[in-house]
Design an enzyme around this catalytic site. Structure first.
Site, PDB file in Angstrom:
ATOM      1  N   SER A   1       1.193  -0.876  -0.255  1.00  0.00           N
ATOM      2  CA  SER A   1      -0.289  -0.471  -0.277  1.00  0.00           C
ATOM      3  C   SER A   1       0.603   1.032   0.156  1.00  0.00           C
ATOM      4  O   SER A   1       0.186   2.796  -0.303  1.00  0.00           O
ATOM      5  CB  SER A   1      -1.075   0.154   1.034  1.00  0.00           C
ATOM      6  OG  SER A   1      -0.206   0.349   2.446  1.00  0.00           O
TER       7      SER A   1
ATOM      8  N   LYS B   1      -5.444   4.801   8.947  1.00  0.00           N
ATOM      9  CA  LYS B   1      -4.569   5.493   8.301  1.00  0.00           C
ATOM     10  C   LYS B   1      -5.412   7.103   8.533  1.00  0.00           C
ATOM     11  O   LYS B   1      -4.191   7.700   8.502  1.00  0.00           O
ATOM     12  CB  LYS B   1      -4.451   5.151   7.254  1.00  0.00           C
ATOM     13  CG  LYS B   1      -3.692   3.654   6.788  1.00  0.00           C
ATOM     14  CD  LYS B   1      -3.440   2.995   5.417  1.00  0.00           C
ATOM     15  CE  LYS B   1      -2.647   2.376   4.922  1.00  0.00           C
ATOM     16  NZ  LYS B   1      -2.924   1.416   4.012  1.00  0.00           N
TER      17      LYS B   1
END
Ligand SMILES: [Ca+2]
Ligand SMILES: [Ca+2]
Ligand SMILES: [Ca+2]
Ligand SMILES: [Ca+2]
Ligand SMILES: [Ca+2]
Ligand SMILES: [Ca+2]
Ligand SMILES: [Ca+2]
Ligand SMILES: [Ca+2]
Ligand SMILES: [Ca+2]
Ligand SMILES: [Ca+2]
Ligand SMILES: [Ca+2]
Ligand SMILES: [Ca+2]
Lengths: 223, 223, 223, 223, 223, 223
Positions: A95, A138
């Site tokens: 990611s 996140k």
């Protein structure tokens, strides 16, 4: 300062976002460009998938070299070192691909990366932004770390429904579908494209080699 | 003499600080510079994280070569060997990064390292000093080993509250935020920067190659 | 967009078909051609069998280079990177061999691949299309993903009896026995063959080397 | 003859001392110098720590090349093979470092090693003699094997208190602090140092390359 | 078509015979010759023993190069890829050595292999045919697959007593003691030997190098 | 023929003796010399200790090159392949060292090895013959296999007391202390030594390089 946004715009320094069992975290990705032979060095206890994501980012960037003002042969004369501190914590997953792409473009062009931006998203070999997991954690880490703007893959927009309002208000969240959009947002200025015709370059090189060969000690003497 | 401060200032010899389950210990890091091809050799039963910290230190130093008076092409003509005795004890972790940086700069510049100084701290690819664990045990080992001055990461200053007074009185403890501060304290003199313009160097080299090519055996003779 | 047919015909982008314990899936294979030295790079958490299938595809393509208009020495001057997103999912097995062959031919010739076609089949070193497993699940995934045409190995035609009628009506299913048929169906235009006589090329090169050698600074001048 | 002192002084043959669970043993270390490319080969079922001790010994010797009369570029033109028979017994640990150093210096200088001397001690990258374990068992093995003189690290002198009198009377035991002392005792004659100024050598080489370059077929002829 | 004899004589395509816990099977070995650097690539999930048998076959073939009409330096200019489909089935053991030898000779000489012949037998470095296991199962598979002729090692003739009569009647079974006999039977025509005197070639090359050296830019001019 | 003495004297073919849990066995060692680059290839499922024994044998032979009539630079232009059939049986241990030495000398000199001789013994880097285990089983295998003469290490003579009389009567058993004795017994003729002065060779090469350099395109022109 670890786990916080950077204090100034820097070349090769990009803030990614990691998601672990204990929550989200900022990844302070560092890249350096050194005189070399086209090698990629990676450190920071990176797992195989993260290393492959750096490979994919690197090949994508090489494939768009002229668009970012870099002559392709330049790649053979430099090494790139990507490090993700701290060195003792294992990191893995694809990611950070868009962040790696940004770091590599930054060191190649010498253009700094905006200090108050963070990003998450896998990158494909064509530069496509691909969806990631752990968006909520996140974004929380980004807010906590003083980040202003977060780039996320378009395909993760559906996950924004689950994000608390204060997070969505505290951050500018920008969906992207391609690495080129990431570069537009994250670099402090736009790279200037150059013209590059590989066929023409090859022909010129072959021509030069030929001329050199036939001249080699030819001792052309006129009287 | 093992586990004690060095007896004289030496090139490439740096005292790091280790922290194991049985307490703190001095690490007598040794670096040598040999004619070679830009390779890094490491010995002393070092774990992967410590090896990566040496890689990061090495790339950081290469990136500041002109600032320490080293021409970048020099790196291609020498090997560096970093050894951490004793050879039978496994060692790992990133916290000797600043010490590795100092050892590498010392062998490249030929400037000795102060014998009565020890240091602990991870180094990032940009030279940032990053926090470490086991500060108390490390400071105790430094005191026991006859060290006068200890460099610690600024982010570890908060841990000094737990350190016994006699330790803080017996040692000069200097917080640092960057490897450049470490070099200022640890080297016996300051390296002299040089001017280095990589673009200009490349252009000159290309020019020279071109001239050599077209001259190659040209035997231009006028009568 | 992941798991769906491509939106436009692209160079190096091929849709394969995977079969896992949870059903069929589209494989969005991406290939890039970069200046290089004849190396093959593969990423996307590929298992050894899939990597070997890429090797076999690559050698087959090299063996037919002149038939697709590629001069054999060209292979020594480029690297090919094959990536199969997403980067976190392990992939293995030989059944993407025909798709890999197509991706490699596409990047070498610069001819785009039809966006609405998918394919499954192992490739042998001679280009033979070899049978695969999971045909039903793969066809279902193709239909679901918006694919129009699917290429399957001739030897799998017998398995079509078990495929639901709606799937067979929703897809054009084309049996193939050889990679050359795959290329005919999948590429948007036919590569133009060139003449290539390796013996003659070798002889010419040897001749040139000899001439250059004996000329080398010979400066033979008669007055 | 295995496990006994050598019968004559030989180049590259050094007697080390090993310590295993079943007691001490002589290590008949053999080194050979072969035309080559600067590689080190090791055989005899050596563990990683012993291999690293050979690396450290080798780098130390390279760093003192002029002091033992060896021009540094010589290292690039030879390989060294270190073998420790018998080939079926695993061997490990750093304590043969001084012996490895002696074997390497012997093959480089061509000076034989005294047949009736044995030695134990780790070597640091700077040539320091570092303490070892199993002193008693090693000295017993030396006595049993017909050795006359044993070199031990100064830091192991404290362990001599536990050694039986007959062993101390049957052997000359010489404490050393540095590899240079080992070489003085173990080699049958002292190597003659040479002058070596690496900077001057580099400058001369660069100058020569330049001259060759500008001359290359220049054929400047005036009439 | 998998598991059946080939449909036509082809270069580099040889039918071996495998023996697994579930019976015998045809191995459709494929070899390709590509421009390269003397490398051997193997794919098809081959085990270490099978890979070593390919190495032995390859060295044997190199040692008889002139006998099959191949100049030894040719090996440095080509790569050979040996693949054994299908790619998902693990294969191991030395018993395909004679078949590998045949495949390699076929690609080097360009002479096709007879389509209706199969073979089993380990090959030694000298080309000796060595005995194998599972003869019965292998012969059954050959018969089932439409093979007409099977080459077996002479030392396996004793095992023919256990083979059913219909198998022995349905196949021509030819015992061989050496790879040269295999080549005679399996290739569609006999390779033409060439003269090759390595010493003379070396001397000529040294001579040429010398002449080129002394001529290099010598510019000898007489008026 | 496997497990029996050879039928004729051959270059590179040596009979060793193995000792396993099920008794002794002949090892039909095969070596080939190929044009190459100084590499050693080993096949036959050899364990690490046996591979290291081949390395030791190889270095020993290189160190005595002039004594067997081989110019040292020759090693850089050839590869040696050592194979020990059968390929499926694992083999390990150092006791074939003397046999490996003999095989390597035979392929380098082109002198055949006596077909009716077998040998056992570890070789040290100096060529010393070192003791082995399983003497009885090995001698029985030699007798059974039709061997006439067996070379054993001198240090194993003490084990002959346990060997049945019929074995000792059926074989000529020759104790050796060094590889040079082995070569005398096993080769069908004695290699002729050459003179070789490495220093002189190096000086000549340097001189030639210098002359070539200064001549390079010098364009000496007289009128
Ligand atoms: Ca952490
Ligand atoms: Ca967008
Ligand atoms: Ca210790
Ligand atoms: Ca400070
Ligand atoms: Ca997935
Ligand atoms: Ca068809
Ligand atoms: Ca032993
Ligand atoms: Ca002393
Ligand atoms: Ca199968
Ligand atoms: Ca026959
Ligand atoms: Ca066997
Ligand atoms: Ca004898």
């Amino acid at each position: 300062r670890f786990g916080l946004a950077e204090e100034k715009d820097q070349v090769g320094v990009v803030t990614g976002l990691a998601y672990t069992s204990v929550g989200g975290e900022l990844l302070n990705i560092e890249a350096l460009r050194l005189p070399g032979k086209g090698r990629m060095k990676t450190t920071g206890k990176l797992g195989d998938v993260m290393k492959e994501s750096i490979d994919a980012a690197s090949s994508y960037v090489r494939s768009i070299a002229p668009e970012i003002g870099v002559k392709p042969p330049k790649f053979d004369k430099l090494d790139i070192h990507v490090h993700v501190p701290d060195g003792a914590t294992p990191k893995d997953g694809p990611s950070a691909g868009l962040a790696m792409t940004t770091a590599i473009v930054s060191v190649l062009t010498g253009i700094p990366v905006r200090k108050d931006i963070a990003m998450t998203g896998e990158v494909s070999l064509r530069g496509n932004a691909m969806p990631i997991g752990g968006l909520k954690e996140k974004l929380l880490a980004a807010l906590r770390g003083g980040i202003k703007t977060v780039l996320i893959p378009e395909e993760n927009v559906k996950d924004l429904a689950d994000i608390p309002d204060n997070v969505k208000e505290g951050l500018e969240i920008i969906p992207v579908t391609h690495a080129s959009e990431v570069l537009e947002h994250a670099l402090t200025k736009k790279p200037e494209p150059i013209e590059w015709d590989q066929e023409a370059e090859d022909a010129a090189a072959a021509e030069a080699a030929l001329r050199k060969g036939s001249d080699d000690g030819a001792g052309a003497v006129t009287h």
